[in-house]
Design a protein around this motif. Structure first.
Motif, short mmCIF file in Angstrom:
data_model
loop_
_atom_site.label_atom_id
_atom_site.label_comp_id
_atom_site.label_asym_id
_atom_site.label_seq_id
_atom_site.Cartn_x
_atom_site.Cartn_y
_atom_site.Cartn_z
N LEU A 4 14.02 -3.45 -3.80
CA LEU A 4 13.56 -2.37 -2.92
C LEU A 4 12.07 -2.52 -2.68
O LEU A 4 11.29 -2.69 -3.62
CB LEU A 4 13.83 -1.00 -3.56
N ILE A 5 11.66 -2.47 -1.42
CA ILE A 5 10.25 -2.55 -1.02
C ILE A 5 9.56 -3.77 -1.63
O ILE A 5 8.42 -3.71 -2.06
CB ILE A 5 9.48 -1.27 -1.38
N ILE A 22 8.44 0.76 -9.24
CA ILE A 22 7.79 0.72 -7.93
C ILE A 22 6.51 1.55 -8.04
O ILE A 22 6.54 2.70 -8.45
CB ILE A 22 8.71 1.29 -6.84
N HIS A 23 5.39 0.95 -7.67
CA HIS A 23 4.09 1.62 -7.76
C HIS A 23 4.08 2.82 -6.81
O HIS A 23 4.26 2.66 -5.61
CB HIS A 23 2.98 0.64 -7.40
N GLY A 24 3.90 4.02 -7.37
CA GLY A 24 3.87 5.22 -6.56
C GLY A 24 5.08 6.11 -6.77
O GLY A 24 5.12 7.21 -6.25
N ILE A 25 6.08 5.61 -7.52
CA ILE A 25 7.25 6.44 -7.84
C ILE A 25 7.24 6.70 -9.33
O ILE A 25 7.30 5.77 -10.14
CB ILE A 25 8.56 5.74 -7.42
N GLY A 26 7.13 7.99 -9.69
CA GLY A 26 7.20 8.40 -11.08
C GLY A 26 8.59 8.90 -11.39
O GLY A 26 9.52 8.78 -10.60
N LEU A 27 8.73 9.50 -12.56
CA LEU A 27 10.05 9.95 -13.01
C LEU A 27 10.56 11.11 -12.16
O LEU A 27 11.74 11.13 -11.78
CB LEU A 27 9.98 10.35 -14.49
N ASN A 64 7.94 10.52 2.59
CA ASN A 64 6.52 10.55 2.96
C ASN A 64 5.62 10.15 1.80
O ASN A 64 4.55 10.73 1.64
CB ASN A 64 6.14 11.94 3.47
N LEU A 65 6.04 9.19 0.99
CA LEU A 65 5.23 8.74 -0.14
C LEU A 65 4.50 7.46 0.21
O LEU A 65 5.04 6.60 0.92
CB LEU A 65 6.13 8.48 -1.36
N LYS A 66 3.28 7.33 -0.27
CA LYS A 66 2.59 6.05 -0.17
C LYS A 66 3.06 5.21 -1.35
O LYS A 66 2.97 5.63 -2.50
CB LYS A 66 1.08 6.25 -0.25
N LEU A 67 3.56 4.03 -1.07
CA LEU A 67 4.12 3.18 -2.11
C LEU A 67 3.50 1.80 -2.07
O LEU A 67 3.03 1.34 -1.02
CB LEU A 67 5.64 3.07 -1.95
N GLU A 68 3.52 1.14 -3.20
CA GLU A 68 3.09 -0.25 -3.38
C GLU A 68 1.77 -0.56 -2.69
O GLU A 68 0.75 0.01 -3.03
CB GLU A 68 4.19 -1.20 -2.90
N GLY A 69 1.76 -1.46 -1.70
CA GLY A 69 0.52 -1.94 -1.09
C GLY A 69 -0.32 -0.87 -0.45
O GLY A 69 -1.55 -0.87 -0.57
N ASP A 70 0.32 0.07 0.23
CA ASP A 70 -0.43 1.15 0.88
C ASP A 70 -1.18 2.00 -0.14
O ASP A 70 -2.34 2.36 0.05
CB ASP A 70 0.51 2.05 1.68
N LEU A 71 -0.50 2.32 -1.24
CA LEU A 71 -1.12 3.15 -2.28
C LEU A 71 -2.24 2.39 -2.98
O LEU A 71 -3.30 2.95 -3.24
CB LEU A 71 -0.06 3.58 -3.30
N ARG A 72 -2.02 1.11 -3.27
CA ARG A 72 -3.08 0.30 -3.91
C ARG A 72 -4.30 0.20 -3.00
O ARG A 72 -5.44 0.30 -3.45
CB ARG A 72 -2.55 -1.09 -4.25
N ARG A 73 -4.07 0.00 -1.71
CA ARG A 73 -5.17 -0.09 -0.74
C ARG A 73 -5.91 1.24 -0.65
O ARG A 73 -7.15 1.26 -0.64
CB ARG A 73 -4.60 -0.48 0.63
#
Length: 123
Positions: A4-5, A22-27, A64-73
């Motif tokens: 995924l992603i 996945i960076h940006g998804i917590g429990l 509407n979550l920022k995930l992975e690359g977008d969140l790191r940026r």
């Protein structure tokens, strides 16, 4: 293997814990995503059907979550802005020290690195 992603999820973990890779998804957000996809919490990643994985992928893309690359940026740009305006937090980031007021005299070893022993001068 579920992907995924651009992230390979671990095979033998329950799906809610695998989604936290996945960076940006917590429990909490993982539980909400799994509930929306109508998947049981006890299902392991390798037991997912293709229909369930497609449903999960669509829900993650539409949320509407920022995930992975977008969140790191986004986080990187925030730290860069703090450095440029030369505020206290920016200075702490620049010097690789704790930013949020923690003490550094005795702790903060992971941030400051290993101890550097100083030899005593001869009298």
């Amino acid at each position: 293997m579920v992907r995924l992603i651009g992230i390979d999820l671990p095979k033998n973990k329950k799906i809610i814990y695998a989604l936290t890779y996945i960076h940006g998804i917590g429990l909490t957000s993982a539980k909400k995503l799994v509930e929306e996809a109508n998947i049981s919490f006890d299902v392991r990643t390798n037991e997912l059907t293709t229909k369930q994985s497609v449903a999960l992928r669509e829900i993650i893309e539409n949320c509407n979550l920022k995930l992975e690359g977008d969140l790191r940026r986004f986080n990187g740009l925030n730290i860069k802005r703090l450095n440029e305006i030369n505020c206290f937090r920016g200075q702490r980031h620049r010097n690789n020290l704790p930013v949020r007021g923690q003490r550094t005299r005795t702790n903060a070893r992971s941030k400051r690195g290993s101890k550097k022993t100083v030899t005593n001068k001869k009298k």
